[in-house]
Design a protein around this motif. Sequence first.
Motif, PDB file in Angstrom:
ATOM      1  N   SER A 199       0.785  -1.193   0.152  1.00 40.09           N
ATOM      2  CA  SER A 199      -0.154  -0.023   0.070  1.00 40.09           C
ATOM      3  C   SER A 199       0.829   1.304   0.021  1.00 40.09           C
ATOM      4  CB  SER A 199      -1.001   0.115   1.171  1.00 40.09           C
ATOM      5  OG  SER A 199      -1.636   1.110   1.269  1.00 40.09           O
ATOM      6  N   ASP A 200       0.517   2.116  -1.181  1.00 37.93           N
ATOM      7  CA  ASP A 200       1.406   3.291  -1.109  1.00 37.93           C
ATOM      8  C   ASP A 200       0.670   4.586  -0.463  1.00 37.93           C
ATOM      9  OD1 ASP A 200       2.720   5.552  -2.100  1.00 37.93           O
ATOM     10  OD2 ASP A 200       2.047   5.497  -4.236  1.00 37.93           O
ATOM     11  N   SER A 201       1.200   4.988   0.589  1.00 37.40           N
ATOM     12  CA  SER A 201       0.457   6.223   1.390  1.00 37.40           C
ATOM     13  C   SER A 201       0.547   7.680   0.825  1.00 37.40           C
ATOM     14  CB  SER A 201       0.925   6.142   2.876  1.00 37.40           C
ATOM     15  OG  SER A 201       2.156   6.716   2.980  1.00 37.40           O
ATOM     16  N   ASN A 202       1.743   7.873  -0.027  1.00 38.00           N
ATOM     17  CA  ASN A 202       2.295   9.325  -0.462  1.00 38.00           C
ATOM     18  C   ASN A 202       2.119   9.371  -1.798  1.00 38.00           C
ATOM     19  OD1 ASN A 202       4.593   7.656  -1.079  1.00 38.00           O
ATOM     20  ND2 ASN A 202       6.177   8.909   0.031  1.00 38.00           N
ATOM     21  N   GLY A 203       1.715   8.505  -2.769  1.00 35.47           N
ATOM     22  CA  GLY A 203       1.544   8.744  -3.999  1.00 35.47           C
ATOM     23  C   GLY A 203       2.898   8.623  -5.033  1.00 35.47           C
ATOM     24  N   ASP A 204       3.848   7.996  -4.585  1.00 34.34           N
ATOM     25  CA  ASP A 204       4.883   7.930  -5.514  1.00 34.34           C
ATOM     26  C   ASP A 204       5.050   6.577  -6.148  1.00 34.34           C
ATOM     27  OD1 ASP A 204       5.626   6.253  -3.319  1.00 34.34           O
ATOM     28  OD2 ASP A 204       7.481   6.898  -2.780  1.00 34.34           O
ATOM     29  N   GLY A 205       4.106   5.836  -5.904  1.00 34.86           N
ATOM     30  CA  GLY A 205       3.900   4.347  -6.899  1.00 34.86           C
ATOM     31  C   GLY A 205       4.825   3.465  -6.161  1.00 34.86           C
ATOM     32  N   LEU A 206       5.347   3.712  -4.844  1.00 31.65           N
ATOM     33  CA  LEU A 206       6.083   2.531  -4.093  1.00 31.65           C
ATOM     34  C   LEU A 206       5.121   2.552  -2.906  1.00 31.65           C
ATOM     35  CD1 LEU A 206       8.733   1.046  -4.625  1.00 31.65           C
ATOM     36  CD2 LEU A 206       9.852   2.664  -3.424  1.00 31.65           C
ATOM     37  N   GLY A 207       5.183   1.139  -2.443  1.00 36.83           N
ATOM     38  CA  GLY A 207       4.360   0.740  -1.324  1.00 36.83           C
ATOM     39  C   GLY A 207       5.354   1.395   0.136  1.00 36.83           C
ATOM     40  N   ASP A 208       4.651   1.603   1.208  1.00 35.62           N
ATOM     41  CA  ASP A 208       5.533   2.172   2.368  1.00 35.62           C
ATOM     42  C   ASP A 208       5.035   1.792   3.627  1.00 35.62           C
ATOM     43  OD1 ASP A 208       3.354   4.003   2.583  1.00 35.62           O
ATOM     44  OD2 ASP A 208       4.195   5.206   1.018  1.00 35.62           O
ATOM     45  N   VAL A 209       5.830   2.113   4.700  1.00 34.39           N
ATOM     46  CA  VAL A 209       5.499   1.692   6.040  1.00 34.39           C
ATOM     47  C   VAL A 209       4.073   2.428   6.518  1.00 34.39           C
ATOM     48  CG1 VAL A 209       6.077   1.917   8.320  1.00 34.39           C
ATOM     49  CG2 VAL A 209       7.730   1.284   6.491  1.00 34.39           C
ATOM     50  N   THR A 239      -9.143  -1.189  -4.679  1.00 34.55           N
ATOM     51  CA  THR A 239     -10.423  -0.817  -5.304  1.00 34.55           C
ATOM     52  C   THR A 239     -10.671  -1.279  -6.769  1.00 34.55           C
ATOM     53  OG1 THR A 239      -9.238   1.257  -6.189  1.00 34.55           O
ATOM     54  CG2 THR A 239     -10.306   1.161  -3.831  1.00 34.55           C
ATOM     55  N   THR A 240     -11.671  -1.011  -7.384  1.00 35.73           N
ATOM     56  CA  THR A 240     -11.890  -1.586  -8.750  1.00 35.73           C
ATOM     57  C   THR A 240     -11.485  -0.623  -9.680  1.00 35.73           C
ATOM     58  OG1 THR A 240     -14.196  -0.638  -8.655  1.00 35.73           O
ATOM     59  CG2 THR A 240     -13.920  -3.101  -7.975  1.00 35.73           C
ATOM     60  N   GLU A 241     -11.236   0.711  -9.541  1.00 37.10           N
ATOM     61  CA  GLU A 241     -10.956   1.806 -10.227  1.00 37.10           C
ATOM     62  C   GLU A 241      -9.594   2.512  -9.719  1.00 37.10           C
ATOM     63  OE1 GLU A 241     -14.554   4.040 -10.709  1.00 37.10           O
ATOM     64  OE2 GLU A 241     -15.444   2.546 -12.027  1.00 37.10           O
ATOM     65  N   GLY A 242      -9.354   3.642 -10.459  1.00 39.72           N
ATOM     66  CA  GLY A 242      -8.321   4.449 -10.211  1.00 39.72           C
ATOM     67  C   GLY A 242      -6.804   4.079 -10.650  1.00 39.72           C
ATOM     68  N   ILE A 243      -5.991   4.906 -10.659  1.00 40.85           N
ATOM     69  CA  ILE A 243      -4.763   4.791 -11.639  1.00 40.85           C
ATOM     70  C   ILE A 243      -3.933   3.501 -11.145  1.00 40.85           C
ATOM     71  CG2 ILE A 243      -3.436   6.042 -10.144  1.00 40.85           C
ATOM     72  CD1 ILE A 243      -2.355   7.234 -12.977  1.00 40.85           C
ATOM     73  N   ALA A 244      -4.207   3.195  -9.930  1.00 37.04           N
ATOM     74  CA  ALA A 244      -3.457   1.955  -9.252  1.00 37.04           C
ATOM     75  C   ALA A 244      -4.466   1.063  -8.389  1.00 37.04           C
ATOM     76  CB  ALA A 244      -2.407   2.509  -8.517  1.00 37.04           C
ATOM     77  N   PHE A 245      -5.693   1.012  -8.788  1.00 32.76           N
ATOM     78  CA  PHE A 245      -6.637   0.231  -7.959  1.00 32.76           C
ATOM     79  C   PHE A 245      -6.399   0.385  -6.600  1.00 32.76           C
ATOM     80  CE2 PHE A 245      -5.951  -2.172 -12.003  1.00 32.76           C
ATOM     81  CZ  PHE A 245      -7.136  -2.153 -12.732  1.00 32.76           C
ATOM     82  N   GLY A 246      -6.373   1.607  -6.291  1.00 30.69           N
ATOM     83  CA  GLY A 246      -6.377   2.025  -4.649  1.00 30.69           C
ATOM     84  C   GLY A 246      -5.002   1.553  -4.146  1.00 30.69           C
ATOM     85  N   PHE A 247      -4.062   1.104  -4.896  1.00 33.26           N
ATOM     86  CA  PHE A 247      -2.876   0.561  -4.347  1.00 33.26           C
ATOM     87  C   PHE A 247      -2.098   2.298  -3.732  1.00 33.26           C
ATOM     88  CE2 PHE A 247       1.987   0.819  -5.051  1.00 33.26           C
ATOM     89  CZ  PHE A 247       2.264   0.338  -4.196  1.00 33.26           C
ATOM     90  N   GLY A 248      -2.435   3.471  -4.502  1.00 29.92           N
ATOM     91  CA  GLY A 248      -2.049   4.754  -4.298  1.00 29.92           C
ATOM     92  C   GLY A 248      -2.501   5.518  -5.364  1.00 29.92           C
ATOM     93  N   LYS A 249      -1.994   6.857  -5.242  1.00 30.55           N
ATOM     94  CA  LYS A 249      -2.461   7.688  -6.090  1.00 30.55           C
ATOM     95  C   LYS A 249      -1.642   8.123  -7.459  1.00 30.55           C
ATOM     96  CE  LYS A 249      -5.068  10.132  -2.262  1.00 30.55           C
ATOM     97  NZ  LYS A 249      -5.058  11.261  -1.724  1.00 30.55           N
ATOM     98  N   ALA A 250      -0.826   7.154  -7.538  1.00 29.21           N
ATOM     99  CA  ALA A 250       0.043   7.331  -8.692  1.00 29.21           C
ATOM    100  C   ALA A 250       0.383   5.646  -9.388  1.00 29.21           C
ATOM    101  CB  ALA A 250       1.661   7.832  -8.341  1.00 29.21           C
TER     102      ALA A 250
END
Length: 553
Positions: A28-38, A439-450
């Motif tokens: 799960s990516d909390s800051n929208g850089d495309g990389l999961g984080d703590v 999620t079913t939609e979004g640029i990364a299916f809810g993984f993050g905002k990038a």
Amino acid sequence: MHADVEEVSGADWWRQAAVYQIYPRSFSDSNGDGLGDVKGITAKVPYLKSLGIDAVWLSPFYPSALADGGYDVDDYRDVDPRLGSLADFDEMTVALHAAGIKLIVDIVPNHSSDRHEWFKEALAGSRGSAARNRYIFREGKGAEGELPPSDWESLFGGPAWERITEPDGTAGQWYMHLFAKEQPDFNWDNPEVREDFLRTLRFWADRGVDGFRIDVAHALAKDLTEPLLAKAELAAENETVDGTHPFWDRDEVQEIYAEWRALFNEYTPPRTAVAEAWVHADRRGRYASPEGLGQAFNFDLLQAAFDAGQFREIITRNLTESEITGAPSTWVFSNHDVVRHATRYGLPKGPGRNGPAQAWLMSGGNEPALDRELGLRRARAASLLMLALPGSAYLYQGEELGLHEVVEISDADRQDPTFFRNPGVDVGRDGCRVPLPWTTEGIAFGFGKATAHLPQPEWFSAYAVATQQDNPGSTLALYREALRLRGSLQTEEQLKWINHRNDAVLHFIRPNGWQSITNFGVQPVALPAGTVVVSSGPLMDRKLPADTTAWII
């Protein structure tokens, strides 16, 4: 001062635990850089709690150039700044513990990154210096030392030796790397190396970490006495049984783990450990000794086909071993290194951890044909059977969603060094490391905002948490119900096989009356008397269909 953790289920919590592996960069990516984080993990603690797991195993989160997915560690006592900070780690630990979830972290002791401060010192040092003695340096062969010290091969392809340039600019010594060239092997004969890892273990244990997963636990001790054996004289990684291989599974490695166990036992409760040791079955118990790490991964089911005979033999043999050693069995079907079992089971039978899946990957998912529905049906059945076994169960993120291996990754998007070191032979392990769909939609299916760091296929939408969340027939619902029931039914006591007239049926009962029955065959079979509390698929008038498991009490 030790950060002792209030016990939820006693010091032996790990012996029958359900452990969920998180690959941090893809969770799960909390800051929208495309990389999961703590922080992304912390935000998903409610999801983890709802799943019903006992512990999280966190794959490497340390500073790293990602030459091997984080298993090339720059600093063993810090968090990669792209993933967060030590404060973020502490916050995550508190959140997990508040949810009743233990924390196991990955330790990578065989090798560091080539960006580690010690290796930088080694490159800047001279032949025979203390800095070089922390690693394995040798002079090359040939008139000018231009040939590697041996013809050994790295597990990622190519030679297991890399030549350096000396500080004066001349061609110099060679260093050993069983994996990528960016992962120089430590010299575990050096007391300084041993002391530094004890410091690392204490650093994380003092922060409240409950246990450690030891990467490549069977490779630390090495005997590189000259002359080095030729490649043709070496046994395979998991075939040697006498402890004399130059670098796999040497007897002396247990001396290291005895030191670690002494440290673990300083804590209340004692910290736990599990060895990743690809060794012969006859040697596995050494790593699981109470005087050592206490537990070792059993990869036997992971390497088996979906076959009743293979499953029964493997389960019986490992439970017998558990009774002899006193160490609980471990069970696993998927992790960050292998093709997901929903895909493996949808391909023709084949030996090994990836079997025909490797050919399928190399063909771009065309040959052999993948039966996705069959693979998922069998994966659900196998997982439900596994969760009924005595011992600890290790789950890999996304398997609770029924995810298949992702084959739709272009060469330009791949990250795994095995792909770059073995062009045309191996596409690597990226397909099981693709970020999760929430999620079913979004640029990364809810993984993050990038855009996620590895591309997610469109079919992920059908497997997203949001898609399955309220569907009682979903794979997510199956895992939640199975883990909930397991939490109340699981005991240390062994199972008893109930012989069935159909050899394709595996049926066993636990002493508390908990039964598991799996149909590996093609025809439905009658269910025994009792209440069916969960099944991996729909039942047919008290009959168990093919590729289905049911629990009965």
